[in-house]
Motif scaffolding. Structure first.
Motif, PDB file in Angstrom:
ATOM      1  N   ARG A  19       0.833  -1.214   0.000  1.00  6.17           N
ATOM      2  CA  ARG A  19       0.000   0.000   0.000  1.00  6.17           C
ATOM      3  C   ARG A  19       0.859   1.252   0.000  1.00  6.17           C
ATOM      4  N   MET A  20       1.896   1.278   0.820  1.00  2.90           N
ATOM      5  CA  MET A  20       2.783   2.444   0.858  1.00  2.90           C
ATOM      6  C   MET A  20       3.460   2.635  -0.494  1.00  2.90           C
ATOM      7  N   PHE A  21       3.920   1.532  -1.095  1.00  2.00           N
ATOM      8  CA  PHE A  21       4.604   1.609  -2.382  1.00  2.00           C
ATOM      9  C   PHE A  21       3.670   2.145  -3.464  1.00  2.00           C
ATOM     10  N   LYS A  22       2.456   1.612  -3.505  1.00  2.00           N
ATOM     11  CA  LYS A  22       1.495   2.071  -4.515  1.00  2.00           C
ATOM     12  C   LYS A  22       1.188   3.551  -4.352  1.00  2.00           C
ATOM     13  N   ALA A  23       0.963   3.987  -3.125  1.00  2.00           N
ATOM     14  CA  ALA A  23       0.601   5.388  -2.874  1.00  2.00           C
ATOM     15  C   ALA A  23       1.795   6.324  -3.046  1.00  2.00           C
ATOM     16  N   PHE A  24       2.913   5.980  -2.434  1.00  2.00           N
ATOM     17  CA  PHE A  24       4.071   6.873  -2.374  1.00  2.00           C
ATOM     18  C   PHE A  24       4.892   6.878  -3.658  1.00  2.00           C
ATOM     19  N   LYS A  29      12.258  17.770 -11.578  1.00  2.00           N
ATOM     20  CA  LYS A  29      12.036  16.641 -12.473  1.00  2.00           C
ATOM     21  C   LYS A  29      12.761  15.415 -11.927  1.00  2.00           C
ATOM     22  N   HIS A  30      12.017  14.296 -11.897  1.00  2.00           N
ATOM     23  CA  HIS A  30      12.578  13.012 -11.498  1.00  2.00           C
ATOM     24  C   HIS A  30      12.563  12.054 -12.683  1.00  2.00           C
ATOM     25  N   LYS A  31      13.600  11.247 -12.790  1.00  3.27           N
ATOM     26  CA  LYS A  31      13.648  10.187 -13.801  1.00  3.27           C
ATOM     27  C   LYS A  31      13.616   8.848 -13.074  1.00  3.27           C
ATOM     28  N   ILE A  32      12.760   7.943 -13.539  1.00  9.00           N
ATOM     29  CA  ILE A  32      12.656   6.617 -12.940  1.00  9.00           C
ATOM     30  C   ILE A  32      13.750   5.739 -13.547  1.00  9.00           C
ATOM     31  N   ASP A  33      14.666   5.279 -12.705  1.00  3.04           N
ATOM     32  CA  ASP A  33      15.813   4.497 -13.151  1.00  3.04           C
ATOM     33  C   ASP A  33      15.574   2.995 -13.062  1.00  3.04           C
ATOM     34  N   ALA A  34      14.815   2.554 -12.064  1.00  2.00           N
ATOM     35  CA  ALA A  34      14.486   1.138 -11.878  1.00  2.00           C
ATOM     36  C   ALA A  34      13.187   1.061 -11.099  1.00  2.00           C
ATOM     37  N   LEU A  35      12.383   0.047 -11.397  1.00  4.27           N
ATOM     38  CA  LEU A  35      11.083  -0.088 -10.742  1.00  4.27           C
ATOM     39  C   LEU A  35      10.771  -1.565 -10.591  1.00  4.27           C
ATOM     40  N   ASP A  36      10.538  -2.015  -9.359  1.00  5.70           N
ATOM     41  CA  ASP A  36      10.220  -3.407  -9.071  1.00  5.70           C
ATOM     42  C   ASP A  36       9.026  -3.426  -8.119  1.00  5.70           C
ATOM     43  N   ALA A  37       7.818  -3.397  -8.696  1.00  6.68           N
ATOM     44  CA  ALA A  37       6.596  -3.335  -7.887  1.00  6.68           C
ATOM     45  C   ALA A  37       6.419  -4.587  -7.031  1.00  6.68           C
ATOM     46  N   GLU A  38       6.837  -5.726  -7.539  1.00  9.67           N
ATOM     47  CA  GLU A  38       6.683  -6.975  -6.799  1.00  9.67           C
ATOM     48  C   GLU A  38       7.461  -6.945  -5.487  1.00  9.67           C
ATOM     49  N   ASN A  39       8.630  -6.331  -5.512  1.00  6.67           N
ATOM     50  CA  ASN A  39       9.463  -6.233  -4.308  1.00  6.67           C
ATOM     51  C   ASN A  39       9.395  -4.859  -3.648  1.00  6.67           C
ATOM     52  N   SER A  93      10.213  -1.815  -4.549  1.00  6.85           N
ATOM     53  CA  SER A  93      11.435  -1.023  -4.561  1.00  6.85           C
ATOM     54  C   SER A  93      11.552  -0.247  -5.872  1.00  6.85           C
ATOM     55  N   CYS A  94      12.275   0.845  -5.805  1.00  8.50           N
ATOM     56  CA  CYS A  94      12.527   1.637  -7.009  1.00  8.50           C
ATOM     57  C   CYS A  94      13.784   2.475  -6.811  1.00  8.50           C
ATOM     58  N   LYS A  95      14.290   2.938  -7.946  1.00 15.44           N
ATOM     59  CA  LYS A  95      15.391   3.887  -7.960  1.00 15.44           C
ATOM     60  C   LYS A  95      14.968   5.015  -8.890  1.00 15.44           C
ATOM     61  N   GLU A 117      17.295   5.450  -3.748  1.00  8.08           N
ATOM     62  CA  GLU A 117      16.903   4.044  -3.739  1.00  8.08           C
ATOM     63  C   GLU A 117      15.893   3.908  -2.618  1.00  8.08           C
ATOM     64  N   VAL A 118      14.705   3.410  -2.953  1.00  2.00           N
ATOM     65  CA  VAL A 118      13.627   3.296  -1.979  1.00  2.00           C
ATOM     66  C   VAL A 118      13.125   1.859  -1.965  1.00  2.00           C
ATOM     67  N   LYS A 119      12.976   1.301  -0.773  1.00  2.00           N
ATOM     68  CA  LYS A 119      12.440  -0.051  -0.635  1.00  2.00           C
ATOM     69  C   LYS A 119      11.547  -0.113   0.595  1.00  2.00           C
ATOM     70  N   PHE A 120      10.345  -0.650   0.389  1.00  2.00           N
ATOM     71  CA  PHE A 120       9.416  -0.883   1.483  1.00  2.00           C
ATOM     72  C   PHE A 120       9.477  -2.361   1.839  1.00  2.00           C
ATOM     73  N   GLU A 121       9.779  -2.677   3.100  1.00  2.00           N
ATOM     74  CA  GLU A 121       9.904  -4.061   3.558  1.00  2.00           C
ATOM     75  C   GLU A 121       8.898  -4.328   4.672  1.00  2.00           C
ATOM     76  N   SER A 122       8.426  -5.568   4.732  1.00  2.53           N
ATOM     77  CA  SER A 122       7.476  -5.974   5.764  1.00  2.53           C
ATOM     78  C   SER A 122       8.134  -6.001   7.134  1.00  2.53           C
ATOM     79  N   THR A 123       7.355  -5.595   8.121  1.00  2.00           N
ATOM     80  CA  THR A 123       7.752  -5.721   9.518  1.00  2.00           C
ATOM     81  C   THR A 123       6.561  -6.319  10.251  1.00  2.00           C
TER      82      THR A 123
END
Length: 171
Positions: free
Chosen positions: A18-23, A75-85, A87-89, A108-114
């Protein structure tokens, strides 16, 4: 050119997907709605949101973006995107926020379960011009803005538990 790297973490009771989709994935729609006093628009000027896309954020003239700085756009450029995990750059490639000391900023941004939520791990790489040396106090304002935006999204998702939640999502 030098590179200065900083790490920060944010925790929340909101699920990582949810955080990844929204943020990340839908920020171009959500952020102007959540922060209409600051953000005028966010639009893709190249691409459709995938790798290589460039997103332009335009701020309202004469307003302060969250805490204390007047910016017109970035302006931001999307360098990498991994919705399944979750994470993005992406890179901040243009805008008055860079000033005369920064060439770019890559993230580099990654949302991990806690237990009961997620942690957002963010690494920022500040690419400076010339031999300018960046210190942590120089980027405090940017880190505060990131935390402010994160908290606004978190509060919205907590108040709206079914938003950005799919059947398979552990909401």
């Amino acid at each position: 050119m030098g590179v200065t790297t900083y790490n920060q973490e944010f925790t929340t009771t909101v699920a990582p997907a949810r955080m990844f989709k929204a943020f990340i994935l839908d920020s171009h729609n959500l952020m102007p709605k959540l922060m209409p006093q600051s953000i005028k628009s966010i639009e893709f000027i190249e691409g459709d949101g995938g790798v290589g896309s460039i997103k332009k954020t335009t701020f309202h003239e004469g307003t302060l973006f969250l805490v204390g700085s007047h910016f017109k756009y970035l302006k931001h450029k999307i360098d990498a995107l991994d919705a399944e995990n979750c994470s993005c750059k992406y890179s901040l490639i243009e805008g008055d926020v860079l000033g005369d000391k920064l060439e770019s900023i890559s993230y580099e941004v990654k949302f991990e379960s806690t237990d009961g939520g997620s942690v957002c791990k963010m690494t920022s790489h500040y690419h400076t011009k010339g031999d300018f040396e960046l210190k942590e106090e120089d980027i405090k304002d940017g880190k505060d803005k990131a935390m402010g935006m994160y908290k606004i999204v978190e509060e919205y998702l907590l108040a709206n538990p079914n938003v950005y939640c799919e059947a398979k999502c552990a909401c």
